[in-house]
Design an enzyme around this catalytic site. Sequence first.
Site, short mmCIF file in Angstrom:
data_model
loop_
_atom_site.label_atom_id
_atom_site.label_comp_id
_atom_site.label_asym_id
_atom_site.label_seq_id
_atom_site.Cartn_x
_atom_site.Cartn_y
_atom_site.Cartn_z
N ARG A 48 0.79 -1.22 0.25
CA ARG A 48 0.12 0.06 -0.01
C ARG A 48 0.81 1.25 -0.01
O ARG A 48 1.94 1.30 0.76
CB ARG A 48 -0.87 0.10 1.20
CG ARG A 48 -1.87 -0.95 1.26
CD ARG A 48 -3.14 -0.61 0.18
NE ARG A 48 -4.11 -1.78 0.31
CZ ARG A 48 -4.35 -2.43 -0.55
NH1 ARG A 48 -3.34 -2.73 -1.59
NH2 ARG A 48 -5.30 -3.52 -0.57
N HIS A 103 -0.68 0.21 -9.69
CA HIS A 103 -1.54 -0.66 -8.87
C HIS A 103 -2.00 -1.82 -9.55
O HIS A 103 -3.16 -2.07 -9.74
CB HIS A 103 -2.30 -0.03 -8.15
CG HIS A 103 -3.02 -0.59 -6.85
ND1 HIS A 103 -3.48 -0.05 -5.64
CD2 HIS A 103 -2.84 -1.98 -6.69
CE1 HIS A 103 -3.81 -0.86 -4.66
NE2 HIS A 103 -3.40 -2.08 -5.35
C1 OXD Z 1 -5.61 -6.03 -3.27
C2 OXD Z 1 -5.25 -5.16 -4.24
O1 OXD Z 1 -5.93 -5.82 -2.08
O2 OXD Z 1 -5.07 -5.14 -5.58
O3 OXD Z 1 -6.26 -7.03 -4.01
O4 OXD Z 1 -4.14 -4.08 -3.66
#
Ligand code: OXD
Length: 309
Positions: free
Chosen positions: A224, A272
């Site tokens: 994250r 992402h």
């Molecule tokens: C998830 C993401 O949590 O793609 O699956 O970050």
Amino acid sequence: MALLFISNDDSPVEWQDALTSFDPDLDFRTWPDLGTASDIEIALVWKHPPGSLADLPRLKLIQSLGAGADHILTDPQLPGGVPIARLVDSNLTQQMVEFAVLAVLSRHRRMKQLQLAQTQSLWNVIQPIPTHHSRVGMLGFGEIGREIGNALTRLGFPVTAWTRTAREDSNIVCQSGENGLVAVLHSSDILICLLPFTEETKNILNADTFATLPKGAYVINMARGGHLVESHLLSAIDDGHLSGAWLDVFNEEPLPSDHLFWKHPKVIVTPHLAGLTVASSAAEQVIKNLRLVRSGQAPNNAVNLKHGY
Ligand code: OXD
């Protein structure tokens, strides 16, 4: 009884098709057209608007559309007592393994320098570092981390991992606690962050962490954006302590077009996508979880609210 789908990043059509192939009678509704609120039994969500789950009186399950559930837990109006579940999907895990291997090999074989040399028409033969000298440290060692660790070990990289609780169920050395973190960082030429995002792990990729890594270390963040203090990373790269970074996740997504990361010669930015949920492979577990909660049982892969993941 109905399922409420809330996501701007996933296709409701694909999900409806995938879910109804396992449960043809499923009443599928897409936010904000939820119809009668008391019909909603399960909410299938990715970054739902805060408060949108607050007034669903018969809600039995909040199912994340991803491997993480932090995007759910940040909602201050989350209904109490409703279980939350994460997806644990072999397809998503495989993508994460591929991504981690790609990023590690790319650093290991110096792809960034080779691409730069190509832009200058330079025949730049870079001697490979022996694989067993490229030590990989992993922060986080859940289902996905374990698969990544195994794949990297098979390629010959020495791998250590840091986890919340000490583990002995793996052939990879796992450390825990503050001292364990320092030990893993000390021996990480390439550091991969895979941690769940919680109050404890927020900003864990900071100046102290970078200073503990060996000189020349490389950072891969596929967890994250909130794990990383962006300005600390830039300083550590620009002062030469870190050799660079591959970042797939950001504090602000999409990454603003004027962000320094985009043009930084030592940073690789990807949007992402390390592991994307595929409806056709993940739908079955959503239906299974729906059946479990309907029969009064706990869902699979339930989030532990105390641990925050
Ligand atoms: C998830 C993401 O949590 O793609 O699956 O970050």
